[in-house]
Design an enzyme around this catalytic site. Structure first.
Site, PDB file in Angstrom:
ATOM      1  N   PRO A  89      47.072  28.549  45.130  1.00 12.21           N
ATOM      2  CA  PRO A  89      47.959  28.108  44.039  1.00 12.21           C
ATOM      3  C   PRO A  89      47.332  27.009  43.185  1.00 12.21           C
ATOM      4  O   PRO A  89      47.764  26.771  42.059  1.00 12.21           O
ATOM      5  CB  PRO A  89      49.197  27.583  44.780  1.00 12.21           C
ATOM      6  CG  PRO A  89      49.185  28.272  46.099  1.00 12.21           C
ATOM      7  CD  PRO A  89      47.727  28.427  46.452  1.00 12.21           C
ATOM      8  N   GLU A 116      48.681  27.500  56.379  1.00 15.59           N
ATOM      9  CA  GLU A 116      48.939  26.463  55.363  1.00 15.59           C
ATOM     10  C   GLU A 116      47.797  26.351  54.370  1.00 15.59           C
ATOM     11  O   GLU A 116      47.878  25.608  53.389  1.00 15.59           O
ATOM     12  CB  GLU A 116      49.157  25.104  56.027  1.00 15.59           C
ATOM     13  CG  GLU A 116      50.450  24.994  56.810  1.00 15.59           C
ATOM     14  CD  GLU A 116      51.670  25.348  55.980  1.00 15.59           C
ATOM     15  OE1 GLU A 116      51.746  24.926  54.815  1.00 15.59           O
ATOM     16  OE2 GLU A 116      52.544  26.071  56.503  1.00 15.59           O
ATOM     17  N   ARG A 154      38.892  48.613  37.225  1.00 17.62           N
ATOM     18  CA  ARG A 154      39.343  49.496  36.144  1.00 17.62           C
ATOM     19  C   ARG A 154      38.666  49.179  34.817  1.00 17.62           C
ATOM     20  O   ARG A 154      38.724  49.985  33.896  1.00 17.62           O
ATOM     21  CB  ARG A 154      40.870  49.498  36.029  1.00 17.62           C
ATOM     22  CG  ARG A 154      41.495  48.240  35.520  1.00 17.62           C
ATOM     23  CD  ARG A 154      42.978  48.225  35.826  1.00 17.62           C
ATOM     24  NE  ARG A 154      43.697  49.371  35.269  1.00 17.62           N
ATOM     25  CZ  ARG A 154      43.957  49.562  33.980  1.00 17.62           C
ATOM     26  NH1 ARG A 154      43.532  48.685  33.099  1.00 17.62           N
ATOM     27  NH2 ARG A 154      44.627  50.617  33.578  1.00 17.62           N
ATOM     28  N   ASP A 169      45.003  48.837  26.633  1.00 21.63           N
ATOM     29  CA  ASP A 169      45.968  48.167  27.503  1.00 21.63           C
ATOM     30  C   ASP A 169      46.351  46.782  26.990  1.00 21.63           C
ATOM     31  O   ASP A 169      45.651  46.198  26.167  1.00 21.63           O
ATOM     32  CB  ASP A 169      45.399  48.025  28.919  1.00 21.63           C
ATOM     33  CG  ASP A 169      45.397  49.343  29.668  1.00 21.63           C
ATOM     34  OD1 ASP A 169      46.238  50.199  29.360  1.00 21.63           O
ATOM     35  OD2 ASP A 169      44.541  49.499  30.560  1.00 21.63           O
TER      36      ASP A 169
END
Ligand code: SAH
Length: 252
Positions: A89, A116, A154, A169
């Site tokens: 994060p 953690e 991709r 896209d």
């Protein structure tokens, strides 16, 4: 390009690597994914990879030593100085620009955290970049690793059935970073709702204009920041601006 993945759960990657259009990229080693089971680099009979956090508190922390041994084994196998990516994060949120960069690179070592997280000293010593999937917490970095690998695969030439289709896209600079337009397939009328007439017209220019208009409307509604970026980059024409000035059609 080669990606070495350090994980406690290599088995999670099996079905992912064997399904869908990206499969041939992995099978042909165009995107060469090597899985490293961290437990193989653990000490002792218990094959321990985690321990309690200093300072107390809940959960476990991944120990630095097994990670460092695993990384050393990877370095011994690949000659280049591939960057070490930790999914966390803490990192910058993954976006098209980052994926495009990775897809033009020689690859990386991907570290999947669990519990953690991992001992900060391993991060300080060995990690080059941290990547986040978004502002939420996963149980492990594996899903983030798969997201990166999938998005990179991709973009490789020949991986999608239609060459260059990824350029149509969402977020692609080829379409000025806008979101994708709506798509329709048979039947021509479903549930009383017809397919927009322009798409049945057979006129290439008319179809392209229709798609561009919808891209603009959808992007303005859902991601005005992307419209602002396209405008700042001088990518919006007068016709585009006229479309944006009108109230949006109900196709969102
Ligand atoms: N204690 C940490 C979360 C640990 S979750 C915190 O509060 O920030 C366990 C592992 O899942 C992390 O080490 C990381 O590798 C992965 N992970 C969790 N959320 C993630 C996210 N948003 N993006 C990428 N990886 C994530």
């Amino acid at each position: 390009m080669r990606f070495d993945v350090i994980t406690l759960f290599p088995e999670l990657f099996g079905p992912f690597l064997e399904a869908g259009v990206t499969r041939r990229a992995y099978e042909s080693r165009q995107v060469d994914v090597r899985l490293w089971a961290l437990r193989d680099f653990a000490d002792g009979n218990y094959r321990r990879v985690d321990d309690r956090p200093f300072g107390g508190g809940p959960g476990m922390v991944m120990m630095a030593a097994p990670l460092a041994r695993c990384l050393q084994a990877i370095r011994a196998e690949r000659a280049d100085a591939a960057p070490v990516v930790l999914f966390s994060p803490v990192g910058a949120r993954l976006d098209h620009a980052a994926v495009a960069q990775w897809s033009a690179s020689a690859g990386a070592v991907l570290v999947c955290g669990r519990y953690e997280g991992i001992d900060q000293r391993f991060i300080d010593t060995h990690v080059d970049v941290q990547v986040s999937l978004g502002d939420f917490v996963l149980s492990g970095g594996e899903i983030a690793a798969m997201a990166l690998l999938d998005a990179v695969a991709r973009l490789q030439p020949g991986v999608l059935n239609d060459e260059g289709s990824h350029q149509l896209d969402s977020f692609n600079p080829a379409l000025d970073g806008l979101l994708d337009c709506p798509h329709y397939t048979r039947p021509e009328t479903w549930d009383g709702q017809p397919v927009p007439a322009a798409l049945l017209s057979g006129h290439h220019a008319q179809i392209e204009r229709w798609r561009r208009d919808r891209r603009l409307e959808i992007t303005a509604r859902h991601r005005p920041d992307l419209i602002a970026a396209a405008r700042a980059a001088g990518r919006l024409t007068q016709v585009d601006e006229a479309v944006l000035a009108k109230p949006a059609k109900n196709c969102l």
